[in-house]
Write a protein that holds these residues in place. Structure first.
Motif, PDB file in Angstrom:
ATOM      1  N   VAL B 275      -5.972  -4.124 -18.437  1.00 38.75           N
ATOM      2  CA  VAL B 275      -4.742  -4.089 -17.650  1.00 38.75           C
ATOM      3  C   VAL B 275      -4.613  -2.728 -16.975  1.00 38.75           C
ATOM      4  O   VAL B 275      -4.304  -2.622 -15.783  1.00 38.75           O
ATOM      5  CB  VAL B 275      -3.524  -4.376 -18.545  1.00 38.75           C
ATOM      6  N   GLN B 276      -4.904  -1.692 -17.754  1.00 37.33           N
ATOM      7  CA  GLN B 276      -4.837  -0.340 -17.222  1.00 37.33           C
ATOM      8  C   GLN B 276      -5.835  -0.145 -16.080  1.00 37.33           C
ATOM      9  O   GLN B 276      -5.490   0.345 -15.003  1.00 37.33           O
ATOM     10  CB  GLN B 276      -5.157   0.639 -18.341  1.00 37.33           C
ATOM     11  N   ASP B 277      -7.082  -0.544 -16.342  1.00 35.91           N
ATOM     12  CA  ASP B 277      -8.122  -0.423 -15.310  1.00 35.91           C
ATOM     13  C   ASP B 277      -7.676  -1.146 -14.035  1.00 35.91           C
ATOM     14  O   ASP B 277      -7.847  -0.648 -12.923  1.00 35.91           O
ATOM     15  CB  ASP B 277      -9.434  -1.032 -15.800  1.00 35.91           C
ATOM     16  N   ASN B 278      -7.098  -2.315 -14.231  1.00 36.72           N
ATOM     17  CA  ASN B 278      -6.643  -3.119 -13.092  1.00 36.72           C
ATOM     18  C   ASN B 278      -5.591  -2.364 -12.285  1.00 36.72           C
ATOM     19  O   ASN B 278      -5.698  -2.223 -11.062  1.00 36.72           O
ATOM     20  CB  ASN B 278      -6.075  -4.450 -13.610  1.00 36.72           C
ATOM     21  N   LEU B 279      -4.582  -1.840 -12.993  1.00 37.04           N
ATOM     22  CA  LEU B 279      -3.486  -1.173 -12.288  1.00 37.04           C
ATOM     23  C   LEU B 279      -3.988   0.063 -11.534  1.00 37.04           C
ATOM     24  O   LEU B 279      -3.581   0.321 -10.393  1.00 37.04           O
ATOM     25  CB  LEU B 279      -2.371  -0.797 -13.268  1.00 37.04           C
ATOM     26  N   VAL B 280      -4.899   0.808 -12.172  1.00 43.65           N
ATOM     27  CA  VAL B 280      -5.459   1.991 -11.499  1.00 43.65           C
ATOM     28  C   VAL B 280      -6.225   1.561 -10.247  1.00 43.65           C
ATOM     29  O   VAL B 280      -6.065   2.136  -9.161  1.00 43.65           O
ATOM     30  CB  VAL B 280      -6.379   2.771 -12.464  1.00 43.65           C
ATOM     31  N   LEU B 281      -7.048   0.502 -10.412  1.00 39.80           N
ATOM     32  CA  LEU B 281      -7.845   0.017  -9.283  1.00 39.80           C
ATOM     33  C   LEU B 281      -6.940  -0.417  -8.125  1.00 39.80           C
ATOM     34  O   LEU B 281      -7.187  -0.069  -6.966  1.00 39.80           O
ATOM     35  CB  LEU B 281      -8.708  -1.157  -9.744  1.00 39.80           C
ATOM     36  N   GLN B 282      -5.870  -1.146  -8.448  1.00 43.48           N
ATOM     37  CA  GLN B 282      -4.950  -1.604  -7.398  1.00 43.48           C
ATOM     38  C   GLN B 282      -4.301  -0.401  -6.705  1.00 43.48           C
ATOM     39  O   GLN B 282      -4.158  -0.381  -5.479  1.00 43.48           O
ATOM     40  CB  GLN B 282      -3.865  -2.520  -7.964  1.00 43.48           C
ATOM     41  N   ALA B 283      -3.930   0.610  -7.499  1.00 41.71           N
ATOM     42  CA  ALA B 283      -3.297   1.798  -6.922  1.00 41.71           C
ATOM     43  C   ALA B 283      -4.259   2.490  -5.953  1.00 41.71           C
ATOM     44  O   ALA B 283      -3.863   2.945  -4.873  1.00 41.71           O
ATOM     45  CB  ALA B 283      -2.878   2.762  -8.023  1.00 41.71           C
ATOM     46  N   VAL B 284      -5.549   2.542  -6.328  1.00 42.54           N
ATOM     47  CA  VAL B 284      -6.541   3.175  -5.450  1.00 42.54           C
ATOM     48  C   VAL B 284      -6.671   2.377  -4.148  1.00 42.54           C
ATOM     49  O   VAL B 284      -6.695   2.955  -3.047  1.00 42.54           O
ATOM     50  CB  VAL B 284      -7.901   3.282  -6.174  1.00 42.54           C
ATOM     51  N   TYR B 285      -6.723   1.060  -4.262  1.00 43.33           N
ATOM     52  CA  TYR B 285      -6.813   0.229  -3.053  1.00 43.33           C
ATOM     53  C   TYR B 285      -5.586   0.425  -2.158  1.00 43.33           C
ATOM     54  O   TYR B 285      -5.705   0.536  -0.945  1.00 43.33           O
ATOM     55  CB  TYR B 285      -6.957  -1.255  -3.429  1.00 43.33           C
ATOM     56  N   VAL B 286      -4.414   0.465  -2.803  1.00 39.44           N
ATOM     57  CA  VAL B 286      -3.187   0.651  -2.014  1.00 39.44           C
ATOM     58  C   VAL B 286      -3.230   1.997  -1.297  1.00 39.44           C
ATOM     59  O   VAL B 286      -2.894   2.100  -0.104  1.00 39.44           O
ATOM     60  CB  VAL B 286      -1.936   0.549  -2.915  1.00 39.44           C
ATOM     61  N   ALA B 287      -3.685   3.035  -2.004  1.00 37.40           N
ATOM     62  CA  ALA B 287      -3.734   4.376  -1.406  1.00 37.40           C
ATOM     63  C   ALA B 287      -4.705   4.387  -0.221  1.00 37.40           C
ATOM     64  O   ALA B 287      -4.378   4.873   0.869  1.00 37.40           O
ATOM     65  CB  ALA B 287      -4.150   5.403  -2.449  1.00 37.40           C
ATOM     66  N   ILE B 288      -5.893   3.835  -0.428  1.00 36.07           N
ATOM     67  CA  ILE B 288      -6.918   3.894   0.624  1.00 36.07           C
ATOM     68  C   ILE B 288      -6.523   3.046   1.826  1.00 36.07           C
ATOM     69  O   ILE B 288      -6.464   3.538   2.964  1.00 36.07           O
ATOM     70  CB  ILE B 288      -8.284   3.426   0.069  1.00 36.07           C
ATOM     71  N   PHE B 289      -6.227   1.778   1.582  1.00 35.11           N
ATOM     72  CA  PHE B 289      -5.956   0.896   2.724  1.00 35.11           C
ATOM     73  C   PHE B 289      -4.561   1.131   3.310  1.00 35.11           C
ATOM     74  O   PHE B 289      -4.348   0.924   4.500  1.00 35.11           O
ATOM     75  CB  PHE B 289      -6.181  -0.563   2.334  1.00 35.11           C
ATOM     76  N   GLY B 290      -3.645   1.615   2.471  1.00 36.74           N
ATOM     77  CA  GLY B 290      -2.342   1.994   2.994  1.00 36.74           C
ATOM     78  C   GLY B 290      -2.474   3.160   3.969  1.00 36.74           C
ATOM     79  O   GLY B 290      -1.907   3.147   5.072  1.00 36.74           O
ATOM     80  N   SER B 291      -3.281   4.161   3.589  1.00 33.04           N
ATOM     81  CA  SER B 291      -3.489   5.305   4.480  1.00 33.04           C
ATOM     82  C   SER B 291      -4.196   4.871   5.751  1.00 33.04           C
ATOM     83  O   SER B 291      -3.859   5.319   6.852  1.00 33.04           O
ATOM     84  CB  SER B 291      -4.339   6.375   3.795  1.00 33.04           C
ATOM     85  N   ALA B 292      -5.192   4.006   5.585  1.00 33.25           N
ATOM     86  CA  ALA B 292      -5.945   3.542   6.758  1.00 33.25           C
ATOM     87  C   ALA B 292      -5.009   2.792   7.710  1.00 33.25           C
ATOM     88  O   ALA B 292      -5.050   3.005   8.931  1.00 33.25           O
ATOM     89  CB  ALA B 292      -7.095   2.643   6.319  1.00 33.25           C
TER      90      ALA B 292
END
Lengths: 327, 304
Positions: B275-292
């Motif tokens: 669950v933790q790994d998932n949430l971290v991964l989602q946060a990274v995706y949000v950061a990267i694609f949100g910035s893009a």
């Protein structure tokens, strides 16, 4: 632009034009030059006609002025502030209709306006209902307010787009082809509305490819052709650049030509049963004498008079081409 | 969360307006766009249709399980075949929620997100309303943020629709009472509901990475349909990649990789790793694609 003179409560000196561009240029990625070194100056309080055939760069210019596309070169100031940097403070004071209306078809006319008003961070939600109602009333859409926008006719959509531009009291209205798609009655109403707004002191920047529209409601005009500014000034000055014609309607054009030539009329042409000529600039003959001379010579005259030079003539004179040429 | 001022504001002297000498509206004016965005999303027939599809799936699953186990048989053959938890559904109604989320998570939920996120900017650009929002002026950053927030709310709402439909169907068809967890221990029905809530929260968060990708794709085009199709295409492609064993070195970086990790929330004690790994991964995706998405949207020419 910092001047030491006291400024008005608009925050900018009133003498600064409502809209000014310097060397404004847009080259699209394909290399196509849509706008080329435009120097435009729209005085405050004017109704400014922005004229040019389709494809001459009018809409691209308007999009740059409204911060939708970035210029390739040049600078622009709207209401005394630099665009697009000051978009946040400038645009709430500007109402715009750009390249036709765009609406949410699944929302009612009323809800469309609420939506656009919600996008304006300066719009007070407390007065929203009142302002939406008032804007709809101004464009005559009150009775259709509850109808889904997809059921609107093109003319109604155009009116709703105008209503969106009128949600707040504006200092500048930018209207791109505002009478497009309207029937003659609708055109008259919109033109009356524009005059009314201008009378309240709103500067109106109006693009059109209809010359008589500009001639009827504008105080100033600029002419674009192929991305370049051909001329700008007051409508009266632009039209004055073209001489008045003498026009004689007669079933005897040959005789009329001969008589008029004897009396010093220049550039004579016969077009069927109409004879056109140019009165000489110096020492023009009295029109009454001319008419009497024609009649005395046995020329049957149906119509006689002068026609003022139109903007269309001015445009043709300036660009050397007809107005319907797409750039 | 909507108080981020647009970049245009920096260094500008805010001049008082001639037309409106009254005090400038405060917070309510700032939040207007977000509420408007929410209203726009949730009032569309399309959104309601997506919700209807999502609501029907748990009912179908529930009825299917009921019919199959009518003669005392075990759902899913009892040997672990079929979606997760299927064999537990007959024991407790709450398991229909977990089963339904496991069934909808690989395709139906992300498809719905793809439609909403993909259409968010591109749809408005295509119709032309985007230019009117921007000259209002919505502010590009503010508009994107409002759309991102509305999309996130939609993720939560979609998961909620599946969960509530599953819960009601489950309670109508299967026993309500103490819940026996996967690890064998038993908790009360109330505690079970809390687990349901936690699972729903994690599933909703699982979708945020895809939502960010969809929003980014949405800023690239003026066609809402194209953006939706691309987003759903990306979602399917990545899931296929995630299923190819030879590519397991990249699997931990793929956004759907830990999606079904919510299973661990139904154990006692809860195993948090995935669950933790998932949430971290989602946060990274949000950061990267949100910035893009932000970088693209704040600089692009709006020519439609």
């Amino acid at each position: 632009m910092h001047l030491s003179v006291p400024t008005t409560d608009a925050g900018a000196p009133q003498e600064e034009p409502a809209l000014v561009t310097r060397g404004l240029t847009k080259r699209y990625r394909g290399g196509q030059l849509a706008v080329d070194g435009l120097d435009l100056s729209v005085p405050r309080g004017s109704v400014f006609g922005f004229l040019g055939p389709n494809g001459s760069g009018k809409t691209t210019t308007i999009r740059m002025l409204m911060g939708l596309i970035a210029p390739s070169a040049g600078a622009m100031r709207v209401l005394g502030q630099p665009m697009p940097r000051a978009a946040r403070t400038v645009l709430p004071r500007v109402g715009a209709l750009i390249e036709g209306p765009a609406l949410y078809g699944f929302l009612s006319g009323w809800d469309n306006l609420v939506r656009f008003d919600s996008a304006d961070p300066d719009a007070d939600p407390g007065t929203r209902r009142e302002r939406v109602g008032h804007a709809l009333e101004r464009v005559g859409l009150t009775s259709a307010a509850g109808k889904k926008a997809r059921a609107y006719s093109l003319g109604m959509k155009q009116r709703l787009g105008l209503a969106a531009a009128l949600l707040q009291p504006r200092e500048l209205l930018v209207l791109d082809e505002p009478t497009n798609g309207l029937d003659p009655q609708g055109m008259r109403e919109i033109r009356a509305l524009v005059r009314e707004l201008a009378a309240d002191g709103t500067t109106v920047f109006l693009s059109s490819h209809l010359l008589d529209e500009i001639e009827h409601i504008c105080t100033h005009a600029a002419v674009m052709a192929r991305g370049r500014l051909v001329t700008q000034g007051t409508v009266a000055d632009l039209a004055a650049g073209v001489h008045s014609h003498l026009v004689v309607g007669t079933p005897d054009p040959e005789d009329a030509l001969r008589v008029l030539k004897e009396h010093g009329v220049l550039d004579l042409v016969a077009e069927g049963e109409r004879v056109l000529g140019q009165l000489p600039g110096e020492d023009p003959p009295d029109l009454a004498d001319l008419n009497a001379a024609l009649v005395r010579a046995g020329v049957r005259v149906r119509a006689f008079g002068t026609e003022r030079g139109s903007l269309e003539d001015a445009f043709v004179a300036l660009t050397g081409e007809g107005f319907d040429v797409a750039g | 969360m909507l108080r981020v001022d647009t970049e245009e504001r920096a260094g500008e002297v805010v001049t008082p307006r001639v037309a409106e000498p009254l005090a400038r509206p405060g917070r309510s004016g700032t939040l207007s766009l977000f509420w408007s965005e929410l209203g726009l999303t949730f009032r569309r027939w399309r959104t309601l249709a997506l919700f209807a599809i999502l609501a029907v799936i748990p009912v179908v699953v529930g009825i299917a399980v009921k019919i199959e186990t009518r003669d005392g048989g075990v759902a899913g053959g009892g040997d672990g075949e079929g979606p997760a938890f299927l064999s537990q559904v007959t024991n407790n109604s709450l398991f229909l929620v977990f089963t339904s989320l496991a069934v909808t998570l690989p395709f139906f939920l992300p498809m719905a997100i793809g439609v909403i996120a993909g259409d968010a900017v591109a749809g408005e650009a295509g119709v032309g309303t985007l230019r009117y929002l921007l000259v209002a002026p919505a502010g590009r950053s503010r508009l994107l943020l409002a759309k991102a927030n509305a999309t996130a709310v939609f993720c939560a709402a979609a998961v909620l629709v599946v969960s509530v439909s599953a819960l009601l169907t489950g309670m109508a068809l299967f026993p309500v009472g103490d819940v026996t967890l996967l690890s064998g221990s038993t908790i009360s029905f109330g505690d079970g509901l809390l687990r349901v809530l936690a699972v729903a929260g994690v599933v909703a968060a699982s979708l945020l990475g895809l939502a960010a990708i969809g929003l980014f794709i949405s800023t690239l085009t003026n066609s809402g349909i194209a953006a939706m199709a691309t987003t759903v295409g990306v979602m399917i492609t990545v899931q296929i990649l995630d299923a190819i064993p030879q590519l397991d070195m990249i699997h931990p970086y793929l956004f759907p990789h830990y999606w079904l990790g919510f299973v661990d929330l139904v154990r006692d004690p809860v195993i948090w790793d995935q669950v933790q790994d998932n949430l971290v991964l989602q946060a990274v995706y949000v950061a990267i694609f949100g910035s893009a998405a932000w970088a693209r949207f704040t600089t692009r020419d709006i020519s439609a």
